[in-house]
Enzyme design. Structure first.
Site, short mmCIF file in Angstrom:
data_model
loop_
_atom_site.label_atom_id
_atom_site.label_comp_id
_atom_site.label_asym_id
_atom_site.label_seq_id
_atom_site.Cartn_x
_atom_site.Cartn_y
_atom_site.Cartn_z
N THR A 21 8.69 0.70 6.55
CA THR A 21 7.68 -0.03 5.58
C THR A 21 7.13 -1.33 6.32
O THR A 21 7.71 -2.06 7.34
CB THR A 21 8.53 -0.72 4.65
OG1 THR A 21 7.60 -1.58 3.63
CG2 THR A 21 9.74 -1.60 4.74
N TYR B 74 15.17 -6.03 1.02
CA TYR B 74 14.41 -4.53 1.18
C TYR B 74 13.84 -4.53 2.84
O TYR B 74 14.37 -3.40 3.42
CB TYR B 74 13.31 -4.35 0.26
CG TYR B 74 12.32 -3.19 0.51
CD1 TYR B 74 12.93 -1.95 0.75
CD2 TYR B 74 10.91 -3.22 0.69
CE1 TYR B 74 12.25 -0.82 0.90
CE2 TYR B 74 10.50 -2.22 0.95
CZ TYR B 74 10.95 -0.94 0.91
OH TYR B 74 10.10 0.11 1.30
#
Length: 329
Positions: free
Chosen positions: A118, A142
């Site tokens: 990501t 995350y």
């Protein structure tokens, strides 16, 4: 002989689209999913193996049964707000789950790994075109967990010959143009499906979090890439590994960001419907602007996003949304 690819999270949004792309490319995608957030009805293109990444014995059983040539790893916790409130599961599920998966793969002599990372690993770098050389400074558990997995893959590559293609991207949007699979989360947190729910009256309104960001209209800016384009890159990454070209990192994006308000305006144009909107405070952990360049993927993989204009992404999502999705599955 069938060429099996193990797809973790293959019952989820991106994973299901990857399975369709793999089947079209001549592979047999084997979905490994615990169905906590995925959908059994999304597994249409190959067999389903239910299981959890925390269960090493189950992983070993699946690798022994299918002898996959490679792994495509999508399964992860991915809610930024949850990661800010309670980081523990992000380290436990994402990082320890990935460690189990990598060790099971290597034990089965499966040494090709395509990883869904990501742009959240970059943190908040406003005004910077993010690419593979941009320093990674994640803001939340995350992004930090994904960065840890990237580093883990590098360690196993150096020590045990694991070859990995890592893709960093941010906002994935749209749906299969044929509406066989699409975006449907439990709970739903992504902007476009939330907006389409509001248009159809499935929720009272879309909440816009923060209108005072230093952007052109005060709302966050993100680079959106069509899910069909994204999974095409993953297949290209697999073929890169098959050609013996070794481990590589790629950013995937269009190089253009859209604000939340601009996405809302485009949705009005595509659906010819009004979007009920309310406004809330900023969410902790949200970056101001994330825009991603993909020159390396274009040059080395020949990747060109064909459907990643905003109108097409919203139109494909709208078609899927109106089809009823996986409701009742």
């Amino acid at each position: 002989m069938d060429r099996h690819i193990l797809v973790t999270g293959g019952a989820g949004y991106i994973g299901a689209h990857a399975c369709k792309a793999l089947k079209a490319a001549g592979y047999v995608p084997v979905t490994f999913d615990n169905l906590a957030t995925g959908w059994r009805a999304a597994v249409k293109f190959g067999p389903l193996e239910e299981g959890d990444l925390s269960d090493r014995a189950r992983l070993d059983e699946v690798f022994a049964r299918w002898r996959p040539e490679a792994v495509m790893h999508f399964a992860a916790l991915s809610l930024v707000g949850d990661a800010m409130r309670d980081p523990g599961p992000y380290w436990r599920v994402n990082v320890l789950g990935a460690l189990n998966l990598v060790e099971a793969a290597l034990a089965a002599d499966c040494r090709r790994f395509v990883f869904s990372s990501t742009c959240a690993t970059y943190g908040d770098q406003d005004g910077v075109m993010l690419d593979e050389e941009t320093p990674q400074e994640p803001l939340n558990a995350y992004g930090k967990s994904k960065l840890a997995i990237e580093q883990m893959l590098g360690d196993f590559g150096a020590s045990q010959g694991l070859e990995a293609v890592i893709f960093r991207y941010f906002n994935v949007a749209g749906a299969d143009p044929e509406a066989e699979v699409g975006e449907c989360h439990r709970p739903e947190t992504h902007l476009i499906p939330l907006m389409l729910d509001a248009i159809e009256g499935r929720r009272a309104a879309l909440t816009v979090f923060g209108t005072d960001y230093p952007t052109r209209d005060g709302t966050c800016v993100r680079d959106y890439v069509h899910v069909a384009d994204l999974v095409d890159a993953h297949v290209a990454g697999l073929r890169w590994l098959e050609a013996g070209k070794g481990s590589r990192v790629y950013c995937l994006g269009t190089g253009r960001g859209f604000s939340v308000r601009e996405v809302i305006d485009q949705s009005r144009a595509v659906t010819n419907r009004e979007v009920p909107v309310t406004f809330g405070a900023r969410r902790a952990g949200d970056a101001v602007s994330l825009v991603c360049g993909s020159a390396r993927a274009a040059q080395e993989l020949g990747w060109r996003p064909a459907r990643s204009d905003l109108a097409t992404m919203i139109a494909d999502a709208w078609r899927w949304h109106r089809s009823g999705g996986y409701d009742g599955a």
